[in-house]
Design an enzyme around this catalytic site. Sequence first.
Site, PDB file in Angstrom:
ATOM      1  N   TYR A  63      37.871  27.514  -1.729  1.00 22.37           N
ATOM      2  CA  TYR A  63      37.128  27.130  -3.042  1.00 22.37           C
ATOM      3  C   TYR A  63      37.710  27.946  -4.199  1.00 22.37           C
ATOM      4  CZ  TYR A  63      33.460  24.999   0.053  1.00 22.37           C
ATOM      5  OH  TYR A  63      32.795  24.414   0.831  1.00 22.37           O
ATOM      6  N   ASP A  82      42.008  24.109   1.337  1.00 19.62           N
ATOM      7  CA  ASP A  82      42.375  25.381   0.716  1.00 19.62           C
ATOM      8  C   ASP A  82      40.783  26.024   0.306  1.00 19.62           C
ATOM      9  OD1 ASP A  82      42.318  23.831  -1.354  1.00 19.62           O
ATOM     10  OD2 ASP A  82      43.883  24.744  -2.602  1.00 19.62           O
ATOM     11  N   HIS A  95      36.619  12.686   4.589  1.00 22.97           N
ATOM     12  CA  HIS A  95      36.384  13.847   4.222  1.00 22.97           C
ATOM     13  C   HIS A  95      34.903  13.915   3.859  1.00 22.97           C
ATOM     14  CE1 HIS A  95      36.362  17.574   1.958  1.00 22.97           C
ATOM     15  NE2 HIS A  95      37.337  17.963   2.600  1.00 22.97           N
ATOM     16  N   PHE A 129      35.118  25.555   4.389  1.00 23.73           N
ATOM     17  CA  PHE A 129      33.766  24.741   3.947  1.00 23.73           C
ATOM     18  C   PHE A 129      32.702  25.955   3.673  1.00 23.73           C
ATOM     19  CE2 PHE A 129      35.889  21.507   6.301  1.00 23.73           C
ATOM     20  CZ  PHE A 129      35.981  20.495   5.402  1.00 23.73           C
TER      21      PHE A 129
END
Length: 255
Positions: free
Chosen positions: A92, A90, A217, A103
Amino acid sequence: MFDSEPLFELEPIAGDTTGFAEMVNLPLDTLVTADWAQALAPVEGALRRVLAFLAAEVAAGHQVLPSPSNVLRAFRQPFAAVKVLIVGQDPYPTPGHAVGLAFAVDGRTRPIPRSLANIYKELEADLGIPARVHGDLGAWTEQGVLLLNRVLSVRAGLAGSHRSKGWEEVTTAAITAVASRHAPDGRPAPLVALLWGKDAESVRPLLGETPVLASAHPSPLSAARGFFGSRPFSHANALLKEQGADAVDWTLPVL
């Protein structure tokens, strides 16, 4: 505060002054590109319900990220042009960071998030492309890289706050539609999926026969456990070439 302008001006979907409440009633092909509107038509009701939820959040005094003009930004690149899918979680939750692309952050944001810094480290190790100080990934989207979060909004300061509010239905439909495309000759359209972390890997059943490059990740908590050294960028380009598609130039402009 930074005086430099962002690398890529964000074109508003319906004007910078349009709020979530107004978006609820706008035609779908005003909110997203025409081909994305067709792909998302089966979940139009779900999309309007989640936009209504965001309007209610704002009415209750909460700040919602990203801005209305960017919340559907991932669906403003041509649906037919997508050839790499990168799935995030989701946005920032820090005000000023979320720009509607997984990202990525605004080009003026300093320092960039640590996960993105780790992505840059792997990009340099993989392809020799120097890390950038900015986090604007718009140049990737222009080449068909879909940077799609599973949840497209968040309440400022509260990560994960908009999970299970309806976005998952929308992004499930989006991922399924992208993976189901066919070229004019009937073959599957070229596509490679980069799935980083367990949340991203949960979409694997939606991808059919799409080649998947999965790893840990890029978060500082997990990057050393399989993201570093995975060479996702060169491997994605090799898989694209095998499918008859052009490779992605992963180089980002310098400020």
